[in-house]
Scaffold this active site. Structure first.
Site, short mmCIF file in Angstrom:
data_model
loop_
_atom_site.label_atom_id
_atom_site.label_comp_id
_atom_site.label_asym_id
_atom_site.label_seq_id
_atom_site.Cartn_x
_atom_site.Cartn_y
_atom_site.Cartn_z
CG ASP A 1 -0.36 0.16 2.52
OD1 ASP A 1 0.90 0.26 2.60
OD2 ASP A 1 -1.09 0.23 3.52
CB CYS B 1 0.51 -2.64 4.69
SG CYS B 1 0.25 -3.78 6.06
CB THR C 1 1.79 -3.13 10.97
OG1 THR C 1 0.54 -3.43 10.31
CG2 THR C 1 1.68 -1.82 11.73
CG HIS D 1 7.94 -25.92 11.15
ND1 HIS D 1 8.06 -25.82 12.51
CD2 HIS D 1 9.07 -26.56 10.73
CE1 HIS D 1 9.20 -26.38 12.90
NE2 HIS D 1 9.84 -26.82 11.83
CG HIS E 1 6.26 -29.81 10.01
ND1 HIS E 1 5.91 -29.24 11.22
CD2 HIS E 1 7.57 -30.17 10.12
CE1 HIS E 1 6.97 -29.27 12.03
NE2 HIS E 1 7.98 -29.82 11.38
#
Ligand code: RB5
Length: 239
Positions: free
Chosen positions: A99, A156, A158, A189, A227
């Site tokens: 963004d 973005c 965060t 994993h 996994h």
């Protein structure tokens, strides 16, 4: 059909298995029960199908997973193997978008992709005007689940909004990370296929280290398949 889906279809034919049960992280011997003879037969089938010419012995010996065969096809078919922004029909290593808050980190990563040799498609935005991150998360997610990009990178402020949005798309396993250990474990994993980064949290070099680890680490099913089972249980939550 993407190269990845096409390769999986050929593998399924040779191994007489369902394509739905074959994933890019699968090891031929451990996960798919293939013999060395099966692998040689498969490579010959791939060479013939894509008119690749004979695969050099050193490349042949490195083939352990389904993803390795997809990589082999990509590397031979990409003219000169040059890193560049791809045309819309080419399967790329990375689809990237951001963004407005992530646009500078995106530009830095794109420059690094070129130096590092990753093919990519930059899905925007091109300029820094305020945009809504779900739109760009959707663009990258769509490219990844369709097989047009091997992996996605979303940025973005965060990384949180991008990861929430991308994980709404069926088939996406997006991981928000801020250091390379998590990037590696997200592949090993979780078989994560989209990496989310926070431009207000990490800088250029840390972002590059995270992407490097994310792009070069294989999914490991686990010695007892734990996994793989857990990823399948995530997939079951989507239905
Ligand atoms: C934009 O200001 C910011 O909210 C966005 O980049 C992101 O951090 C959201 O999760």
């Amino acid at each position: 059909m993407s190269t990845q889906d096409d390769v999986i279809r050929l593998i399924a034919e040779v191994l007489e298995q369902s394509p739905d049960e074959i994933s890019p992280g699968d090891h031929f011997i451990e996960d798919l029960g293939a013999s060395s003879f099966d692998i040689v037969t498969l490579v010959m089938r791939i060479e013939q199908h894509y008119a690749l010419g004979e695969t050099p012995d050193d490349a042949l010996q490195k083939i352990a997973t389904v993803g390795d065969v997809v990589g082999l096809v990509h590397s031979v078919r990409q003219v000169g193997g040059e890193a560049s922004e791809a045309s819309s029909s080419q399967v790329v290593d990375i689809a990237i978008a951001s963004d407005h808050a992530g646009i500078e980190l995106k530009a830095g990563l794109v420059a690094w992709f070129r130096r590092r040799g990753f093919t990519y498609v930059d899905l925007g935005p091109a300029q820094g005007a305020s945009v809504d991150y779900p739109e760009f998360a959707s663009l990258v997610a769509t490219r990844v689940v369709s097989g047009d990009a091997e992996r996605g990178v979303l940025i973005c402020g965060t990384g949180i909004g991008m990861s929430i949005a991308a994980n709404k798309v069926r088939g996406v396993r997006a991981a928000l990370v801020s250091e390379p250990v998590s990037a590696e474990l997200a592949r090993q994993h979780n078989d994560a296929n989209v990496l989310c980064l926070g431009a207000r949290v990490i800088g250029d070099m840390m972002a590059e280290r995270c992407v490097e680890r994310f792009m070069t680490t294989r999914f490991e099913a686990g010695d007892d398949g734990r996994h793989r089972r857990r990823v399948q249980r995530i997939q079951a939550l989507e239905s």
